[in-house]
Enzyme design. Structure first.
Site, mmCIF file in Angstrom:
data_model
loop_
_atom_site.group_PDB
_atom_site.id
_atom_site.type_symbol
_atom_site.label_atom_id
_atom_site.label_comp_id
_atom_site.label_asym_id
_atom_site.label_seq_id
_atom_site.Cartn_x
_atom_site.Cartn_y
_atom_site.Cartn_z
ATOM 1 N N ILE A 194 14.300 62.303 73.133
ATOM 2 C CA ILE A 194 14.662 62.596 71.205
ATOM 3 C C ILE A 194 16.105 61.829 71.271
ATOM 4 O O ILE A 194 16.864 61.781 70.134
ATOM 5 C CB ILE A 194 14.715 64.143 71.640
ATOM 6 C CG1 ILE A 194 14.850 64.341 70.242
ATOM 7 C CG2 ILE A 194 15.907 64.699 72.315
ATOM 8 C CD1 ILE A 194 14.463 65.621 69.539
ATOM 9 N N ASN B 77 20.232 76.723 75.660
ATOM 10 C CA ASN B 77 19.870 77.984 76.197
ATOM 11 C C ASN B 77 20.641 78.908 75.222
ATOM 12 O O ASN B 77 21.834 78.160 74.361
ATOM 13 C CB ASN B 77 19.944 77.992 77.520
ATOM 14 C CG ASN B 77 21.406 77.742 78.206
ATOM 15 O OD1 ASN B 77 22.215 78.504 77.981
ATOM 16 N ND2 ASN B 77 21.341 76.786 78.859
ATOM 17 N N VAL C 255 16.181 68.696 77.738
ATOM 18 C CA VAL C 255 16.964 68.090 76.766
ATOM 19 C C VAL C 255 17.833 68.546 76.322
ATOM 20 O O VAL C 255 18.922 67.122 75.998
ATOM 21 C CB VAL C 255 16.050 68.190 75.163
ATOM 22 C CG1 VAL C 255 16.569 67.981 74.190
ATOM 23 C CG2 VAL C 255 13.941 68.344 75.000
ATOM 24 N N ASP C 256 18.252 69.483 76.622
ATOM 25 C CA ASP C 256 19.738 69.942 76.454
ATOM 26 C C ASP C 256 20.955 68.881 77.684
ATOM 27 O O ASP C 256 21.432 68.477 76.990
ATOM 28 C CB ASP C 256 19.610 71.057 77.069
ATOM 29 C CG ASP C 256 20.910 72.337 76.500
ATOM 30 O OD1 ASP C 256 21.881 71.854 75.876
ATOM 31 O OD2 ASP C 256 21.395 72.937 77.147
HETATM 32 N N1 AR6 Z 1 13.448 63.800 75.518
HETATM 33 C C1 AR6 Z 1 12.207 64.516 74.898
HETATM 34 N N2 AR6 Z 1 11.470 65.733 75.586
HETATM 35 C C2 AR6 Z 1 11.986 65.567 76.741
HETATM 36 C C3 AR6 Z 1 13.455 64.845 77.412
HETATM 37 C C4 AR6 Z 1 14.055 64.064 76.302
HETATM 38 N N3 AR6 Z 1 14.812 63.140 76.755
HETATM 39 N N4 AR6 Z 1 13.679 65.673 78.249
HETATM 40 C C5 AR6 Z 1 12.705 66.338 78.602
HETATM 41 N N5 AR6 Z 1 11.794 66.367 77.363
HETATM 42 P P1 AR6 Z 1 13.206 71.685 78.282
HETATM 43 P P2 AR6 Z 1 13.204 74.470 77.403
HETATM 44 C C6 AR6 Z 1 10.875 67.591 77.520
HETATM 45 O O1 AR6 Z 1 13.275 72.041 79.777
HETATM 46 O O2 AR6 Z 1 11.837 74.757 78.106
HETATM 47 C C7 AR6 Z 1 17.278 73.408 79.392
HETATM 48 O O3 AR6 Z 1 18.433 73.451 80.882
HETATM 49 C C8 AR6 Z 1 9.943 67.765 78.273
HETATM 50 O O4 AR6 Z 1 9.059 67.368 79.195
HETATM 51 O O5 AR6 Z 1 14.241 70.837 77.823
HETATM 52 O O6 AR6 Z 1 12.964 74.887 75.997
HETATM 53 C C9 AR6 Z 1 18.123 74.364 78.698
HETATM 54 O O7 AR6 Z 1 19.141 74.545 79.085
HETATM 55 C C10 AR6 Z 1 9.815 69.370 77.531
HETATM 56 O O8 AR6 Z 1 7.937 69.037 77.164
HETATM 57 O O9 AR6 Z 1 13.076 72.631 77.538
HETATM 58 C C11 AR6 Z 1 17.746 75.736 79.021
HETATM 59 O O10 AR6 Z 1 17.894 76.589 79.832
HETATM 60 C C12 AR6 Z 1 10.535 69.479 76.281
HETATM 61 O O11 AR6 Z 1 11.136 68.313 76.355
HETATM 62 C C13 AR6 Z 1 16.295 75.897 79.389
HETATM 63 O O12 AR6 Z 1 16.314 74.311 79.677
HETATM 64 C C14 AR6 Z 1 11.076 71.371 76.798
HETATM 65 O O13 AR6 Z 1 11.536 71.245 78.153
HETATM 66 C C15 AR6 Z 1 15.134 75.116 77.916
HETATM 67 O O14 AR6 Z 1 13.297 75.169 78.481
#
Ligand code: AR6
Length: 176
Positions: free
Chosen positions: A16, A29, A38-39
């Protein structure tokens, strides 16, 4: 800007942080102060200005943090986007139905994007990583929420990082 009746919706596999769109959505969060997934990638690649704006939001209107299901925008620093729309997905619970909150993340992000005048927006699979939401279910909720959103933008892109998540979203957005 008038609300379009139809948006062009695409489902792609990718990172993304590399999307050239007006707005990218961050699966943040409530603290708005960063994390993993992603964050982490958004703050790492976007640079310090995003965190600085998030701190200002925490010092102002969002003193207690951004509530689950809400969305708020900052600029996008060095990312190839104009804005980052931060939204907070619910942590998956097998005993409590939180789907309205997950749906709200998509609807509220689209509302914020619409108010900014964004022409294009990219979403990750909110709540499916650290927050453990089962991917097929999260994809169905995302499709329903986007299709039923009142306020939309002309181009909506779902950007999925891994193949299994991409396949689930592809199925949910292209039902046979
Ligand atoms: N581009 C697209 N998708 C991604 C990327 C990227 N660069 N990196 C990871 N994903 P998550 P949540 C996918 O954990 O479950 C954080 O620590 C990943 O494989 O990012 O909403 C925040 O600070 C998964 O399919 O978000 C919060 O504390 C999806 O993005 C917490 O994690 C979402 O994974 C939020 O958790």
């Amino acid at each position: 800007m008038a609300t379009p009746n139809h948006s062009r919706i695409s489902v792609v596999r990718g990172d993304i942080t590399e999307q050239s769109v007006d707005a990218i959505v961050n699966a943040a969060n409530s603290s708005l102060l960063g994390g993993g997934g992603v964050d982490g990638a958004i703050h790492r690649k976007g640079g310090k200005s995003i965190l600085e704006e998030c701190r200002q939001l925490r010092a102002g209107h969002y003193g207690k943090g951004l509530p689950v299901g809400n969305a708020v925008a900052t600029t996008a620093g060095r990312l190839p986007a104009r804005w980052v729309i931060h939204t907070v997905g619910p942590v998956y619970s097998p005993t409590q139905d939180q789907s309205a909150l997950l749906s709200s993340c998509y609807g509220e992000s689209l509302r914020v994007a619409h108010e900014l005048g964004a022409e294009s927006i990219a979403f990750p699979a909110i709540s499916t990583g650290a927050y453990r939401w089962p991917v097929a279910d999260a994809a169905r909720i995302a499709a329903w929420a986007i299709h039923s959103a009142q306020l939309r933008v002309p181009e909506i892109r779902l950007v999925l990082f891994d193949d299994a998540t991409f396949q689930a979203f592809h199925r949910a957005f292209n039902p046979t």
